[in-house]
Structure formats: structure tokens, C-alpha cells
Design a protein around this motif. Structure first.
Motif, PDB file in Angstrom:
ATOM      1  N   ALA A 213      14.431 -30.230 -48.941  1.00  0.00           N
ATOM      2  CA  ALA A 213      15.410 -30.254 -50.021  1.00  0.00           C
ATOM      3  C   ALA A 213      16.361 -29.069 -49.972  1.00  0.00           C
ATOM      4  N   LYS A 214      17.375 -29.173 -50.817  1.00  0.00           N
ATOM      5  CA  LYS A 214      18.241 -28.053 -51.149  1.00  0.00           C
ATOM      6  C   LYS A 214      17.798 -27.613 -52.534  1.00  0.00           C
ATOM      7  N   VAL A 215      17.443 -26.324 -52.656  1.00  0.00           N
ATOM      8  CA  VAL A 215      16.786 -25.838 -53.869  1.00  0.00           C
ATOM      9  C   VAL A 215      17.497 -24.610 -54.418  1.00  0.00           C
ATOM     10  N   ALA A 216      17.607 -24.555 -55.735  1.00  0.00           N
ATOM     11  CA  ALA A 216      18.052 -23.363 -56.444  1.00  0.00           C
ATOM     12  C   ALA A 216      16.966 -23.025 -57.457  1.00  0.00           C
ATOM     13  N   CYS A 217      16.386 -21.821 -57.335  1.00  0.00           N
ATOM     14  CA  CYS A 217      15.306 -21.422 -58.229  1.00  0.00           C
ATOM     15  C   CYS A 217      15.217 -19.897 -58.290  1.00  0.00           C
ATOM     16  N   GLN A 218      14.422 -19.402 -59.199  1.00  0.00           N
ATOM     17  CA  GLN A 218      14.174 -17.970 -59.283  1.00  0.00           C
ATOM     18  C   GLN A 218      13.198 -17.531 -58.187  1.00  0.00           C
ATOM     19  N   THR A 219      12.105 -18.276 -58.049  1.00  0.00           N
ATOM     20  CA  THR A 219      11.071 -17.938 -57.074  1.00  0.00           C
ATOM     21  C   THR A 219      10.674 -19.175 -56.280  1.00  0.00           C
ATOM     22  N   LEU A 220      10.611 -19.025 -54.959  1.00  0.00           N
ATOM     23  CA  LEU A 220      10.036 -20.056 -54.096  1.00  0.00           C
ATOM     24  C   LEU A 220       8.774 -19.466 -53.490  1.00  0.00           C
ATOM     25  N   GLU A 221       7.651 -20.133 -53.732  1.00  0.00           N
ATOM     26  CA  GLU A 221       6.397 -19.705 -53.113  1.00  0.00           C
ATOM     27  C   GLU A 221       5.812 -20.868 -52.335  1.00  0.00           C
ATOM     28  N   ILE A 222       5.635 -20.639 -51.039  1.00  0.00           N
ATOM     29  CA  ILE A 222       5.031 -21.645 -50.168  1.00  0.00           C
ATOM     30  C   ILE A 222       3.583 -21.235 -49.967  1.00  0.00           C
ATOM     31  N   LEU A 223       2.693 -22.036 -50.490  1.00  0.00           N
ATOM     32  CA  LEU A 223       1.261 -21.742 -50.476  1.00  0.00           C
ATOM     33  C   LEU A 223       0.625 -22.188 -49.162  1.00  0.00           C
ATOM     34  N   PRO A 224      -0.604 -21.773 -48.865  1.00  0.00           N
ATOM     35  CA  PRO A 224      -1.266 -22.196 -47.628  1.00  0.00           C
ATOM     36  C   PRO A 224      -1.257 -23.722 -47.482  1.00  0.00           C
ATOM     37  N   GLY A 225      -0.790 -24.188 -46.342  1.00  0.00           N
ATOM     38  CA  GLY A 225      -0.691 -25.624 -46.095  1.00  0.00           C
ATOM     39  C   GLY A 225       0.622 -26.229 -46.540  1.00  0.00           C
ATOM     40  N   GLY A 226       1.405 -25.489 -47.311  1.00  0.00           N
ATOM     41  CA  GLY A 226       2.697 -25.984 -47.779  1.00  0.00           C
ATOM     42  C   GLY A 226       3.751 -25.916 -46.689  1.00  0.00           C
ATOM     43  N   GLN A 227       4.688 -26.873 -46.741  1.00  0.00           N
ATOM     44  CA  GLN A 227       5.767 -26.927 -45.767  1.00  0.00           C
ATOM     45  C   GLN A 227       7.085 -27.093 -46.504  1.00  0.00           C
ATOM     46  N   PHE A 228       8.051 -26.229 -46.182  1.00  0.00           N
ATOM     47  CA  PHE A 228       9.386 -26.320 -46.776  1.00  0.00           C
ATOM     48  C   PHE A 228      10.406 -26.421 -45.660  1.00  0.00           C
ATOM     49  N   SER A 229      11.286 -27.427 -45.763  1.00  0.00           N
ATOM     50  CA  SER A 229      12.416 -27.586 -44.850  1.00  0.00           C
ATOM     51  C   SER A 229      13.661 -27.740 -45.712  1.00  0.00           C
ATOM     52  N   GLY A 230      14.716 -27.031 -45.333  1.00  0.00           N
ATOM     53  CA  GLY A 230      15.957 -27.174 -46.073  1.00  0.00           C
ATOM     54  C   GLY A 230      16.611 -25.845 -46.359  1.00  0.00           C
ATOM     55  N   GLU A 231      17.297 -25.784 -47.507  1.00  0.00           N
ATOM     56  CA  GLU A 231      18.005 -24.589 -47.917  1.00  0.00           C
ATOM     57  C   GLU A 231      17.529 -24.186 -49.306  1.00  0.00           C
ATOM     58  N   VAL A 232      17.463 -22.867 -49.530  1.00  0.00           N
ATOM     59  CA  VAL A 232      17.045 -22.391 -50.847  1.00  0.00           C
ATOM     60  C   VAL A 232      17.882 -21.185 -51.242  1.00  0.00           C
ATOM     61  N   ILE A 233      18.278 -21.176 -52.495  1.00  0.00           N
ATOM     62  CA  ILE A 233      18.883 -20.016 -53.130  1.00  0.00           C
ATOM     63  C   ILE A 233      17.855 -19.525 -54.131  1.00  0.00           C
ATOM     64  N   CYS A 234      17.351 -18.296 -53.919  1.00  0.00           N
ATOM     65  CA  CYS A 234      16.328 -17.777 -54.816  1.00  0.00           C
ATOM     66  C   CYS A 234      16.354 -16.253 -54.850  1.00  0.00           C
ATOM     67  N   HIS A 235      15.710 -15.719 -55.855  1.00  0.00           N
ATOM     68  CA  HIS A 235      15.578 -14.269 -55.972  1.00  0.00           C
ATOM     69  C   HIS A 235      14.322 -13.820 -55.223  1.00  0.00           C
ATOM     70  N   ASP A 236      13.195 -14.425 -55.526  1.00  0.00           N
ATOM     71  CA  ASP A 236      11.923 -14.063 -54.898  1.00  0.00           C
ATOM     72  C   ASP A 236      11.513 -15.154 -53.911  1.00  0.00           C
TER      73      ASP A 236
END
Length: 114
Positions: free
Chosen positions: A42-65
Motif C-alpha cells: 500500500a501507500k500509507v500515511a501514518c504517525q508510526t509504522l511498525e512491522i512486527l516479526p513475520g510482517g511484510q510491507f511493500s509500497g510507500e509510507v510517510i511516517c514520523h516513526d
């Protein structure tokens, strides 16, 4: 909002979004904090993005943390969200460095012997 199934589309909430181990989220996301244990493309806008063990993120993110726990995967582009709400990309930082503007951008004053 917690997702354990598949969702494709636009998610716009003022609260947190968590994608469980069996969850798959595809599309555009705007939320307070995003926690990924499953798969997000996805394309994401958030304050914090946390990818936990086993999590997968593909895309773009605008975040502070930005947090990627051991065993989490990030494949994409991250843009920094400053405390003032400005978005800063790595390319812009490199350009500013080339123009000797990085220190003033960071609010750092250099002491120079005269």
C-alpha cells in the motif's frame, strides 16, 4: 481497526490499524499508527509504522516513526514526517547536502574559527 482477512481499497481512520498474521491489506491507508504482522502492499500515511516479526510491507509510507522488528520485512520507500508536519525524502536531503543547506535545515549552527 484490526484485519485478519483480505481487504483491497481505501482505509481512512483516525485510530490505529493492525494487520494480523493472516491479514492482507492492499491500497491506500491513512491512520494514526499501522502495525503489520501480515502483509501490506500500500501507500500509507501514518504517525508510526511498525512491522512486527513475520510482517511484510511493500509500497510507500510517510511516517514520523519507523520500526522494523527482527523478522519483519520492508520493501519500498519511506518518507520522513517531521515534527512540523513536513515530508522529507532521502533524495531531498542529499540535494540539500550538496547545496550546503543540510545543517541549517537541521537547525545546527556550525562553529567556525576565524
Amino acid at each position: 481497526m484490526h484485519l485478519d482477512g483480505a481487504l483491497e481499497g481505501v482505509v481512512k481512520v483516525e485510530s490505529d490499524v493492525s494487520v494480523g498474521r493472516t491479514g492482507q491489506l492492499t491500497g491506500l491507508v491513512k491512520c494514526q499508527n499501522l502495525f503489520v504482522s501480515g502483509h501490506v502492499d500500500a501507500k500509507v500515511a501514518c504517525q508510526t509504522l511498525e512491522i512486527l516479526p513475520g510482517g511484510q510491507f511493500s509500497g510507500e509510507v510517510i511516517c514520523h516513526d519507523f520500526i522494523v522488528d527482527e523478522g519483519g520485512e520492508f520493501n519500498g520507500q519511506r518518507y520522513q514526517l517531521t515534527d512540523e508536519g513536513e515530508v522529507v525524502a532521502l533524495e531531498k536531503c542529499l540535494e540539500m547536502l550538496k547545496n550546503d543547506q543540510l545543517f541549517s535545515f537541521a537547525g545546527v549552527e556550525l562553529a567556525v574559527d576565524k
